[in-house]
Motif scaffolding. Structure first.
Motif, short mmCIF file in Angstrom:
data_model
loop_
_atom_site.label_atom_id
_atom_site.label_comp_id
_atom_site.label_asym_id
_atom_site.label_seq_id
_atom_site.Cartn_x
_atom_site.Cartn_y
_atom_site.Cartn_z
N HIS A 69 0.81 -1.06 0.03
CA HIS A 69 -0.01 0.00 -0.03
C HIS A 69 0.85 1.33 -0.22
N ILE A 70 1.91 1.36 0.60
CA ILE A 70 2.69 2.47 0.86
C ILE A 70 3.40 2.83 -0.37
N GLN A 71 3.88 1.67 -1.11
CA GLN A 71 4.53 1.98 -2.33
C GLN A 71 3.75 2.55 -3.49
N ALA A 72 2.48 2.06 -3.33
CA ALA A 72 1.43 2.59 -4.36
C ALA A 72 1.18 4.00 -4.09
N GLU A 73 1.02 4.30 -2.70
CA GLU A 73 0.95 5.87 -2.54
C GLU A 73 1.60 6.61 -2.96
N LYS A 74 3.18 6.26 -2.87
CA LYS A 74 4.35 6.96 -3.17
C LYS A 74 4.12 7.31 -4.70
N ILE A 75 3.66 6.22 -5.52
CA ILE A 75 3.66 6.40 -6.93
C ILE A 75 2.48 7.46 -7.29
N LEU A 76 1.42 7.40 -6.48
CA LEU A 76 0.33 8.29 -6.88
C LEU A 76 0.98 9.80 -6.56
N GLU A 77 1.39 9.98 -5.24
CA GLU A 77 1.98 11.20 -4.85
C GLU A 77 2.95 11.83 -5.81
#
Length: 90
Positions: A69-77
């Protein structure tokens, strides 16, 4: 013998992705297919255009890329701040 081998190969070719048979080296993942990159592009483009909510995009990315979840959030940020631009593969 030759006909039997060809018929077995043809049946395997239609039902399996060749990446399923590839050997991966220790600690490395198998290379992603072009289809996977195209799906990722579509997800990121829809998110950038406002057609997907952040939670939906995170869920789709985690399922597609096998990331947390954290890696996906970083991509979207990074996409929101225009550090990364989704590019289509031809």
């Amino acid at each position: 013998m030759k006909k039997n081998f060809l018929s077995v190969f043809r049946s395997l070719k239609g039902s399996y992705n060749l990446l399923d048979f590839a050997q991966k080296s220790k600690g490395k993942t198998l290379p992603r297919s072009r289809k996977s990159f195209k799906k990722e592009y579509e997800i990121l483009k829809q998110y950038k255009d406002g057609l997907l909510l952040k939670n939906e995009a995170i869920t789709l990315l985690t399922n597609l890329k096998n990331i947390d979840h954290i890696q996906a959030e970083k991509i979207l940020e990074n996409i929101e701040s225009d550090k990364i631009i989704p590019m289509k593969i031809k």
